[in-house]
Design a protein around this motif. Structure first.
Motif, PDB file in Angstrom:
ATOM      1  N   ILE A   1       2.054  11.212  -2.873  1.00  0.00           N
ATOM      2  CA  ILE A   1       2.527  12.385  -2.129  1.00  0.00           C
ATOM      3  C   ILE A   1       3.640  13.089  -2.898  1.00  0.00           C
TER       4      ILE A   1
ATOM      5  N   PHE B   1      -6.742   8.799  -0.175  1.00  0.00           N
ATOM      6  CA  PHE B   1      -6.163   8.438   1.115  1.00  0.00           C
ATOM      7  C   PHE B   1      -7.050   7.455   1.880  1.00  0.00           C
TER       8      PHE B   1
ATOM      9  N   MET C   1      -6.611   4.006   0.339  1.00  0.00           N
ATOM     10  CA  MET C   1      -5.359   3.395   0.780  1.00  0.00           C
ATOM     11  C   MET C   1      -5.451   2.950   2.238  1.00  0.00           C
ATOM     12  N   ALA C   2      -6.089   3.774   3.065  1.00  0.00           N
ATOM     13  CA  ALA C   2      -6.220   3.425   4.478  1.00  0.00           C
ATOM     14  C   ALA C   2      -7.071   2.173   4.650  1.00  0.00           C
TER      15      ALA C   2
ATOM     16  N   MET D   1      -4.961  -0.606   4.063  1.00  0.00           N
ATOM     17  CA  MET D   1      -3.956  -0.680   5.121  1.00  0.00           C
ATOM     18  C   MET D   1      -4.458  -1.451   6.344  1.00  0.00           C
TER      19      MET D   1
ATOM     20  N   TYR E   1      -8.205  13.978  -3.053  1.00  0.00           N
ATOM     21  CA  TYR E   1      -7.120  13.458  -2.216  1.00  0.00           C
ATOM     22  C   TYR E   1      -7.687  12.611  -1.075  1.00  0.00           C
TER      23      TYR E   1
ATOM     24  N   LEU F   1       1.079   5.276  -2.039  1.00  0.00           N
ATOM     25  CA  LEU F   1       1.001   6.401  -1.103  1.00  0.00           C
ATOM     26  C   LEU F   1       2.194   7.329  -1.269  1.00  0.00           C
TER      27      LEU F   1
ATOM     28  N   VAL G   1       0.831  -1.210   0.000  1.00  0.00           N
ATOM     29  CA  VAL G   1       0.000   0.000   0.000  1.00  0.00           C
ATOM     30  C   VAL G   1       0.861   1.254   0.000  1.00  0.00           C
ATOM     31  N   CYS G   2       2.025   1.206   0.659  1.00  0.00           N
ATOM     32  CA  CYS G   2       2.875   2.388   0.767  1.00  0.00           C
ATOM     33  C   CYS G   2       3.473   2.816  -0.570  1.00  0.00           C
TER      34      CYS G   2
END
Length: 259
Positions: A44, A230, A233-234, A237, A226, A40, A36-37
């Motif tokens: 960013i 996010f 993605m969370a 996560m 955004y 991310l 996932v990172c």
């Protein structure tokens, strides 16, 4: 030398281990969260780089009103090096994400062995979300706006479908949850609702911008975009709690060690 992939402690039947050398071992939480990172960090980077070095190009609007944030499409696909960084991050995260999807399929089949169809559709939505993300990444809005728009629409459809079907699967078993599973379910539920609400608000802001071209409205739209990204993605996560005590292991059978 033959290799066997195995994830320890998944609630599914596995062939017994006959012995052999461990060639690779990784906590599945590290594997899932690292997957996932990748997007991310890429996202960013693209937004910050666009604000610092391509502000005018990425914040321009069709009606020329002031705008202070780049849209996602402008940030990830409009300029370089953002376009290449984003494609690289999405590319390297896609194959591991499919493995996470398979792990979830096995996990949910263990929770609900009598509901294989629901578990399969959940897996299918997860895979299709990933495929649509690849498509909208490698076909930017500046290269082919039509295909990019369709890919994004399908991505959001499959993403939301996956989220809410996941919440539904978890809801059926919440009476038997451990403390970590209750936390995972709670965050999944909140993030699914938050993702849907911010997406609807982003559509409203996009409509108002196109209809009235008021200053700052496109900035609100971009910021809501955004939040959609996010929260998506969370949601993925939360695998941190779901696979907290699992491991991804590559084994070499004992009889092959001489090769």
């Amino acid at each position: 030398m033959s290799l066997r992939w195995k994830m320890h402690q998944l609630p599914v039947s596995m062939p017994p281990e006959r012995g052999g050398g461990c060639l690779f071992r990784l906590r599945f939480t590290t594997f899932a969260v690292g997957t996932v990172c990748c997007p991310l960090i890429g996202f960013i980077f693209c937004v910050i780089w666009s604000l610092l070095f391509n502000f005018q190009e990425t914040t321009a609007t069709h009606c020329g009103v002031p705008n202070y944030l780049p849209s996602i499409s402008a940030a990830i696909g409009g300029e370089t090096p953002q376009r290449y960084v984003w494609r690289f991050c999405i590319g390297i995260h896609s194959a591991p994400r499919l493995l996470v999807a398979v792990a979830y399929l096995n996990y949910y089949q263990g929770i609900h062995p009598t509901r294989p169809r629901r578990c399969f559709f959940n897996f299918l939505f997860n895979v299709l979300e990933n495929i649509c993300l690849l498509l909208l990444t490698f076909v930017s809005s500046t290269e082919n706006h039509g295909i990019h728009k369709i890919a994004f629409s399908l991505f959001m459809f499959f993403s939301l479908s996956y989220m809410f079907m996941t919440v539904s699967i978890w809801k059926k078993s919440r009476r038997h949850f451990s403390s970590e599973e209750r936390r995972s379910y709670s965050w999944k539920y909140r993030l699914a609702i938050f993702n849907l609400v911010t997406f609807v608000l982003a559509l409203v802001a996009f409509y108002l911008h196109n209809e009235h071209c008021e200053p700052g409205v496109y900035t609100i739209f971009s910021f809501l975009e955004y939040l959609v990204v996010f929260s998506n993605m969370a949601f993925h996560m939360t695998a941190w709690w779901d696979f907290e005590n699992k491991e991804l292991v590559v084994l070499s059978p004992e009889e092959d060690k001489r090769i």
